[in-house]
Design an enzyme around this catalytic site. Structure first.
Site, PDB file in Angstrom:
ATOM      1  N   ASP A 213     -80.578 -26.671 -18.701  1.00 18.71           N
ATOM      2  CA  ASP A 213     -79.382 -26.942 -19.505  1.00 18.71           C
ATOM      3  C   ASP A 213     -79.680 -27.211 -20.975  1.00 18.71           C
ATOM      4  OD1 ASP A 213     -77.479 -26.654 -17.516  1.00 18.71           O
ATOM      5  OD2 ASP A 213     -77.918 -28.640 -16.725  1.00 18.71           O
TER       6      ASP A 213
ATOM      7  N   HIS B   6     -85.709 -33.739 -14.464  1.00 16.42           N
ATOM      8  CA  HIS B   6     -85.198 -33.056 -13.277  1.00 16.42           C
ATOM      9  C   HIS B   6     -85.732 -33.772 -12.044  1.00 16.42           C
ATOM     10  CE1 HIS B   6     -84.152 -29.801 -10.524  1.00 16.42           C
ATOM     11  NE2 HIS B   6     -83.329 -29.409 -11.470  1.00 16.42           N
TER      12      HIS B   6
ATOM     13  N   HIS C 126     -75.086 -32.943 -12.967  1.00 11.50           N
ATOM     14  CA  HIS C 126     -75.463 -31.682 -12.326  1.00 11.50           C
ATOM     15  C   HIS C 126     -75.161 -30.566 -13.317  1.00 11.50           C
ATOM     16  CE1 HIS C 126     -76.294 -28.897  -9.210  1.00 11.50           C
ATOM     17  NE2 HIS C 126     -75.314 -29.120  -8.362  1.00 11.50           N
TER      18      HIS C 126
HETATM   19  N1  CMC Z   1     -83.765 -39.234 -20.794  1.00  8.18           N
HETATM   20  C1  CMC Z   1     -84.437 -40.401 -20.820  1.00  8.18           C
HETATM   21  N2  CMC Z   1     -85.032 -40.963 -19.758  1.00  8.18           N
HETATM   22  C2  CMC Z   1     -84.921 -40.298 -18.593  1.00  8.18           C
HETATM   23  C3  CMC Z   1     -84.234 -39.068 -18.471  1.00  8.18           C
HETATM   24  C4  CMC Z   1     -83.651 -38.529 -19.639  1.00  8.18           C
HETATM   25  N3  CMC Z   1     -82.996 -37.369 -19.622  1.00  8.18           N
HETATM   26  N4  CMC Z   1     -84.279 -38.628 -17.203  1.00  8.18           N
HETATM   27  C5  CMC Z   1     -84.982 -39.550 -16.528  1.00  8.18           C
HETATM   28  N5  CMC Z   1     -85.372 -40.559 -17.366  1.00  8.18           N
HETATM   29  C6  CMC Z   1     -86.208 -41.717 -17.032  1.00  8.18           C
HETATM   30  C7  CMC Z   1     -85.415 -42.770 -16.295  1.00  8.18           C
HETATM   31  O1  CMC Z   1     -84.840 -43.707 -17.173  1.00  8.18           O
HETATM   32  C8  CMC Z   1     -86.463 -43.360 -15.391  1.00  8.18           C
HETATM   33  O2  CMC Z   1     -87.260 -44.223 -16.175  1.00  8.18           O
HETATM   34  P1  CMC Z   1     -87.835 -45.597 -15.533  1.00  8.18           P
HETATM   35  O3  CMC Z   1     -88.791 -45.142 -14.454  1.00  8.18           O
HETATM   36  O4  CMC Z   1     -88.467 -46.315 -16.667  1.00  8.18           O
HETATM   37  O5  CMC Z   1     -86.638 -46.331 -14.964  1.00  8.18           O
HETATM   38  C9  CMC Z   1     -87.348 -42.169 -15.024  1.00  8.18           C
HETATM   39  O6  CMC Z   1     -87.208 -41.248 -16.122  1.00  8.18           O
HETATM   40  C10 CMC Z   1     -86.920 -41.478 -13.734  1.00  8.18           C
HETATM   41  O7  CMC Z   1     -85.550 -41.166 -13.820  1.00  8.18           O
HETATM   42  P2  CMC Z   1     -84.559 -41.049 -12.587  1.00  8.18           P
HETATM   43  O8  CMC Z   1     -83.166 -41.253 -13.059  1.00  8.18           O
HETATM   44  O9  CMC Z   1     -85.071 -41.909 -11.476  1.00  8.18           O
HETATM   45  O10 CMC Z   1     -84.785 -39.525 -12.157  1.00  8.18           O
HETATM   46  P3  CMC Z   1     -83.841 -38.691 -11.219  1.00  8.18           P
HETATM   47  O11 CMC Z   1     -84.714 -37.712 -10.543  1.00  8.18           O
HETATM   48  O12 CMC Z   1     -82.970 -39.565 -10.376  1.00  8.18           O
HETATM   49  O13 CMC Z   1     -82.864 -37.961 -12.264  1.00  8.18           O
HETATM   50  C11 CMC Z   1     -81.802 -36.392 -13.612  1.00  8.18           C
HETATM   51  C12 CMC Z   1     -82.856 -36.625 -12.547  1.00  8.18           C
HETATM   52  C13 CMC Z   1     -81.702 -34.877 -13.900  1.00  8.18           C
HETATM   53  C14 CMC Z   1     -80.415 -36.860 -13.111  1.00  8.18           C
HETATM   54  C15 CMC Z   1     -82.186 -37.158 -14.892  1.00  8.18           C
HETATM   55  O14 CMC Z   1     -83.436 -36.705 -15.370  1.00  8.18           O
HETATM   56  C16 CMC Z   1     -81.128 -37.061 -15.985  1.00  8.18           C
HETATM   57  O15 CMC Z   1     -80.185 -37.842 -16.002  1.00  8.18           O
HETATM   58  N6  CMC Z   1     -81.284 -36.081 -16.952  1.00  8.18           N
HETATM   59  C17 CMC Z   1     -80.291 -35.884 -17.974  1.00  8.18           C
HETATM   60  C18 CMC Z   1     -79.134 -35.056 -17.405  1.00  8.18           C
HETATM   61  C19 CMC Z   1     -79.539 -33.603 -17.188  1.00  8.18           C
HETATM   62  O16 CMC Z   1     -80.151 -32.979 -18.035  1.00  8.18           O
HETATM   63  N7  CMC Z   1     -79.151 -33.050 -15.998  1.00  8.18           N
HETATM   64  C20 CMC Z   1     -79.382 -31.652 -15.692  1.00  8.18           C
HETATM   65  C21 CMC Z   1     -80.287 -31.469 -14.533  1.00  8.18           C
HETATM   66  S1  CMC Z   1     -80.837 -29.762 -14.408  1.00  8.18           S
HETATM   67  C22 CMC Z   1     -79.428 -28.910 -13.868  1.00  8.18           C
HETATM   68  C23 CMC Z   1     -79.289 -28.914 -12.410  1.00  8.18           C
HETATM   69  O17 CMC Z   1     -80.193 -28.407 -11.723  1.00  8.18           O
HETATM   70  O18 CMC Z   1     -78.253 -29.421 -11.939  1.00  8.18           O
END
Ligand code: CMC
Length: 423
Positions: free
Chosen positions: A358, A302, A263
């Site tokens: 971020d 995101h 987050h």
């Molecule tokens: N790098 C590489 N691959 C990614 C990333 C990333 N940053 N984010 C998502 N993916 C891939 C993930 O591996 C999955 O691939 P597959 O379908 O092949 O398994 C696909 O994209 C969907 O990912 P998810 O984890 O199901 O997506 P989510 O909506 O649960 O996660 C997230 C959202 C923000 C937690 C994630 O994108 C992430 O971990 N990002 C990096 C951390 C980050 O930058 N967080 C800040 C968020 S913005 C601040 C806020 O509002 O809090």
């Protein structure tokens, strides 16, 4: 004809028609048709846990609006304190409303001496400032016993003013403690962000005058971070608030959620990632390792935005303005290269992974002199206005206590076995 869905219970043939209102269907109708059968929705990915009129977020089209006002216009023309008023009260203030609001916040920036001397100074010397901040916000609850009168709107507003006003003071106190510098008292002659910068950086000079362009850049960052509808921290605020906990402990819960690296902790992770990459030449290899599943590209992706995060666009511009004063952050070139490579790579484009808020904010904070441990603290200061706007909204909606169900998948009943008889 009004839009609706029909749900049929195939076991009994009974069905029920449920209208679609504001883009959602009322789960109470489902409960009536199938009592005891629950929606299974871990992480609430398909659940609207509330209706809200605070912030509109259209992730497909990269739209973010507070109370209807586009984030781009607020970032260009408004100030954090005006935005805080907008979030809390629902409308931009008139001149007559704005002046007392700014005055009240300015004159509530002091914290009780015991919070600093007895409480904050009791932490271990290397305590993470975010851990200190979360605890200090909760501790404020004990200094304001009237905070429990949450049904009195006037009393609520008093606590809101206190919380918005004291966050920078607490944040600066945490930082000063962690670097072994004496606490700096608020200066009521300064604006919100200038005062914060003074409490952070003042050394021996009688008055610290922050560079106005840096104070404005920080104010823009505060505007961008002030609210983001039902994210993890705001949901924590609404959940804890639904138990009628006071606003201090509810805000502490929201801040605790924000502390998590998935987050608000991501901006810290971005800097660590950029440092570990080390040079532009290493970027392609790093991208390949991410694609191979060896870690994530921090600051990308995101849950809601499936196109460019509108806040990231504004932040990129703010970064240029800050670097013109502070000098360029040496990690910027690596970040720009990462963005360029990722945005032309099918792995990222097919998953709709774009830079989020971020990705660049940490670079700005670092160039302004903040240690990485302070980044999430800088997020928590302005987000307090958003948390409190949602807290008030939930109370005014007379929201019931949040109490979800579970699908139990554990053991059936079994008899206790004494320690000496267990294998
Ligand atoms: N790098 C590489 N691959 C990614 C990333 C990333 N940053 N984010 C998502 N993916 C891939 C993930 O591996 C999955 O691939 P597959 O379908 O092949 O398994 C696909 O994209 C969907 O990912 P998810 O984890 O199901 O997506 P989510 O909506 O649960 O996660 C997230 C959202 C923000 C937690 C994630 O994108 C992430 O971990 N990002 C990096 C951390 C980050 O930058 N967080 C800040 C968020 S913005 C601040 C806020 O509002 O809090």
């Amino acid at each position: 004809m009004a839009e609706s869905i029909t749900i049929t219970d195939n076991r009994t043939g009974e069905s029920i028609e449920v209208p679609i209102v504001d883009g959602g269907v009322d789960a109470a109708a489902w409960r009536k048709l199938m009592p005891g059968t629950w929606f299974y929705d871990p992480a609430l990915m398909t659940t609207a846990a509330t209706s809200s009129s605070v912030t509109e977020l259209d992730g497909e089209n990269g739209v973010l609006r507070y109370r209807g006002y586009p984030i781009e216009q607020l970032a260009e023309h408004s100030s954090y304190l005006e935005v805080a008023y907008l979030l809390i009260h629902g409308e931009l203030p008139t001149q007559e409303q704005y002046e007392p609001w700014v005055h009240d916040i300015t004159y509530h920036t002091f914290i009780h001496e015991n919070v600093r001397k007895r409480f904050l100074e009791g932490f271990h010397h290397d305590a993470h400032p975010m851990g200190m901040l979360v605890s200090a916000i909760a501790a404020l609850s004990t200094f304001y016993p009237d905070a429990g009168e949450i049904h009195d709107p006037e009393n609520r507003l008093k606590q809101i003013v206190r919380l918005i006003a004291k966050m920078p003071t607490l944040a600066a106190a945490c930082h000063r403690f962690s670097v072994g510098m004496p606490f700096v008292y608020p200066d009521n002659s300064l604006g919100f962000t200038s005062n914060f910068l003074s409490m952070l950086w003042k050394v021996a000079e009688p008055r610290y005058d922050a560079n106005p362009a840096l104070a404005r850049a920080l104010d823009v960052l505060f505007i961008l971070h002030a609210d983001h509808e039902q994210n993890c921290g705001t949901t924590a605020m609404r959940v804890v608030g639904s138990a009628h906990a006071d606003p201090y402990v509810s805000t502490a819960a929201a801040a605790a959620a924000l502390y998590g690296p998935r987050h608000g902790g991501a901006n810290e992770a971005v800097i660590r990632m950029l440092k570990s990459i080390g040079s532009i030449e290493e970027v392609p290899a790093f991208i390949e390792s991410v694609k191979a599943g060896k870690g994530r590209l921090q600051g990308f992706g995101h849950r809601v935005y499936k196109s460019y995060d509108p806040r990231a666009k504004i932040i990129k511009q703010t970064a240029d303005e800050v670097f013109a004063i502070t000098g360029k952050n040496p990690l910027l070139d690596i970040a720009l290269k990462l963005e360029e490579v990722a945005l032309s790579d099918e792995y990222f484009t097919s998953r709709k992974l774009y830079p989020n808020v971020d990705f660049y904010s940490g670079l700005i904070y670092q160039a302004m002199g903040f240690p990485v441990e302070m980044f999430t603290v800088l997020f928590a200061i302005p987000r307090t206005a958003g948390w409190l706007a949602h807290w008030v909204e939930a109370l005014e909606q007379d929201q019931k206590i949040v109490r979800p169900r579970q699908l139990y998948v554990g053991h059936d009943a079994r008899d206790y076995v004494g320690l000496d008889q267990r294998s």
